[in-house]
Structure formats: structure tokens, C-alpha cells
Motif scaffolding. Structure first.
Motif, PDB file in Angstrom:
ATOM      1  N   UNK A 144       0.836  -1.201   0.000  1.00  0.00           N
ATOM      2  CA  UNK A 144       0.000   0.000   0.000  1.00  0.00           C
ATOM      3  C   UNK A 144       0.873   1.254   0.000  1.00  0.00           C
ATOM      4  N   UNK A 145       0.607   2.134  -0.950  1.00  0.00           N
ATOM      5  CA  UNK A 145       1.271   3.438  -0.993  1.00  0.00           C
ATOM      6  C   UNK A 145       0.268   4.491  -0.547  1.00  0.00           C
ATOM      7  N   UNK A 146       0.611   5.225   0.505  1.00  0.00           N
ATOM      8  CA  UNK A 146      -0.256   6.287   1.016  1.00  0.00           C
ATOM      9  C   UNK A 146       0.379   7.637   0.677  1.00  0.00           C
ATOM     10  N   UNK A 147      -0.413   8.503   0.047  1.00  0.00           N
ATOM     11  CA  UNK A 147       0.087   9.825  -0.344  1.00  0.00           C
ATOM     12  C   UNK A 147      -0.632  10.920   0.420  1.00  0.00           C
ATOM     13  N   UNK A 148       0.157  11.710   1.139  1.00  0.00           N
ATOM     14  CA  UNK A 148      -0.384  12.781   1.983  1.00  0.00           C
ATOM     15  C   UNK A 148      -0.505  14.102   1.221  1.00  0.00           C
ATOM     16  N   UNK A 149       0.271  14.254   0.167  1.00  0.00           N
ATOM     17  CA  UNK A 149       0.232  15.481  -0.644  1.00  0.00           C
ATOM     18  C   UNK A 149       0.788  15.157  -2.020  1.00  0.00           C
ATOM     19  N   UNK A 150       0.404  15.962  -3.019  1.00  0.00           N
ATOM     20  CA  UNK A 150       0.782  15.631  -4.394  1.00  0.00           C
ATOM     21  C   UNK A 150       1.895  16.486  -4.978  1.00  0.00           C
ATOM     22  N   UNK A 205      -5.080  14.084   0.513  1.00  0.00           N
ATOM     23  CA  UNK A 205      -4.371  15.340   0.328  1.00  0.00           C
ATOM     24  C   UNK A 205      -4.968  16.358   1.289  1.00  0.00           C
ATOM     25  N   UNK A 206      -4.230  16.667   2.301  1.00  0.00           N
ATOM     26  CA  UNK A 206      -4.733  17.489   3.411  1.00  0.00           C
ATOM     27  C   UNK A 206      -5.390  18.781   2.912  1.00  0.00           C
TER      28      UNK A 206
END
Length: 267
Positions: A144-150, A205-206
Motif C-alpha cells: 500500500x502506498x499512502x500519499x499525503x500530498x501531491x 491530500x490534506x
């Protein structure tokens, strides 16, 4: 006998608000963060006096708080201004699942609700155990890849990586998850994500909506199993990016549902 515990609390982030409402101690709250969405009634009942990196210091002082609660180094400037004004401030800095559980207990003790906080923390611990047991029954554990911002690409923080593990997955960037600051989790480009070939991509994405269609067309990402199989999912930021109860309940559940569905795919 007068209550010896804080009577007028300002919460600069959502998690103390959620905990205090869950403990039935919401009458102590006199101000909240404008980003607060949990519980929904808090937005209706309490004045909003802060964002995350800024706050209305004058408005906070007018509320005459006897305690202000915030989170992390990012709120250090707000804390300094309030301390200079003579206000007592508690800035927590927990970054793990165990840290969230300890936070619930500590905050409960600070307002004289130790027993209620212990019950609530144990309920969260039991929920974590239940999900862990269910995850152990899965035939496969996805990467699993979790992305917090792009822009720039920022990978998930420690408590998120731990929740992915509990939910039945394997976090793609465990070495970065240990880094407490977002700037330490920035990827120079997306090549390393391609190389690690996640089965599932989770985005939160916060403060803005995750756009899977934009992620899917990044150069080279068509080779990623998650992109190939359409396994790109948004986890709403209020239930995963706040180091509070929401992550341990709704956030964990959301990740687990996605992993269970992936595990049940044909082929």
C-alpha cells in the motif's frame, strides 16, 4: 468544591475536541479549530478561533482560556504568542498509534476524567485488535502506498503506516513513515513509487480532494499494479490525518474495507 481542572479550554486542532466530546467533557471547550468536523455539533456550538498554522490570538485571549491545546512543532509560533500572553499551553507531539492511545488517556487525566478516558482508550484498543485479527485471515497482504500530498509528493506519516499494517497491508515506505516532519517524507519524483509497485494507492491530500485520475497519468505510473487495476482510493483527511480517535476508528475501518475488497478480487 470548585473543579480543580481546566474550565475554559481552547483546542487548536480537532483531536482534543473529539476526545473531550467523547468523554462528555465538551462543556470545558470555549474555542476550536476551523478545520474541526468531528463531532459535527462542535462546529455549531463552539467559536472557531484557529486554523492549523495560524490563530486569532486576540480572539483566543478574549475567551480567557485556562488551557490551550495544540499539536506539533507546526503550532510552535502560536504557542509562543500565547505563552508570552500568560496562557498555559499544551502542545502534544505524538506520531504513532500508541501515541494516540496515550494522548486520550493523558487528556482525560488533565480534565479529571481518567476513568472515562481509560474506558474510551480500551474501546479503541479492542477495535484495533478486532481489525488485526480480521486482517490475519486475509489470503494476501497488499503493498500500500499512502500519499499525503501531491506537489511535492509526500508519503504517509507513522500512525498511517501503522494503521495500514493493522488493516492488513504493507506500507511501501516504512523508512519514511518514521520521519516526523512532512519535509522529510518528500519524494524527489514518482520513480520510487513505480519501483515499489504498490497494489493499492491511498490518497489523503490534506485540505483538498484526492484526484486519482491525475495520479494515474503520472509518467511511468501506468506500470504500477494499483493503477493498472484501478485501485486508487481517497481516505478523507479528517479521519486519517488527525492523530486522534477518528484515525483509530473510521480511518482504520476505511483502509481495512479497501484491503478486504482488494483481497476478494478475482484472479
Amino acid at each position: 468544591m470548585a473543579d480543580a481542572f481546566p474550565q475554559r479550554i481552547v483546542c487548536l486542532t480537532e483531536e482534543p475536541t473529539e476526545v473531550l466530546y467523547a468523554l462528555g467533557e465538551q462543556q470545558r471547550i470555549v474555542g476550536i479549530s476551523g478545520f474541526t468536523v468531528r463531532p459535527p455539533r462542535a462546529r455549531r456550538e463552539k467559536p472557531k478561533v484557529s486554523a492549523f498554522t495560524s490563530a486569532k490570538i486576540g480572539e483566543i485571549l478574549k475567551l480567557e482560556p485556562d488551557l490551550v491545546i495544540g499539536f506539533s512543532d507546526i503550532q510552535a509560533d502560536i504557542a509562543r504568542e500565547l505563552v508570552k500572553a500568560g496562557i498555559e499551553v499544551w502542545i502534544s507531539n505524538h506520531r504513532s498509534v500508541d501515541g494516540i492511545l496515550a494522548y486520550i488517556r493523558r487528556l482525560g487525566a488533565m480534565v479529571g476524567a481518567h476513568e472515562k478516558a481509560e474506558v474510551y482508550a480500551r474501546r479503541a484498543e479492542q477495535h484495533i485488535t478486532d481489525i488485526r485479527v480480521a486482517a490475519a485471515q486475509l489470503p494476501h497482504r497488499p503493498k500500500v502506498y499512502f500519499e499525503e500530498w501531491d506537489e511535492p509528493i509526500i508519503t504517509g506519516i507513522r500512525w498511517v503506516a501503522e494503521l495500514v499494517q493493522i488493516a492488513g497491508g504493507e506500507d511501501c515506505f516504512p523508512e519514511l513513515a518514521r520521519e516526523p516532519l512532512a519535509k522529510q517524507r518528500i519524494l524527489a519524483n514518482g520513480d520510487e513509487v513505480v519501483r515499489r509497485a504498490p497494489d493499492i494507492i491511498l490518497g489523503s491530500w490534506c485540505g483538498k480532494r484526492f484526484r486519482p485520475e491525475k495520479v494515474a497519468v503520472r509518467p511511468g505510473w501506468e506500470a504500477i499494479p494499483a493503477v493498472r487495476d484501478g485501485e486508487l482510493h481517497e481516505i478523507k483527511s479528517p479521519i486519517i490525518l488527525q492523530p486522534g480517535p477518528a484515525a483509530l476508528f473510521d480511518g482504520l475501518d476505511a483502509i481495512h474495507r479497501i484491503i478486504v475488497a482488494w483481497a476478494g478480487r478475482p484472479g
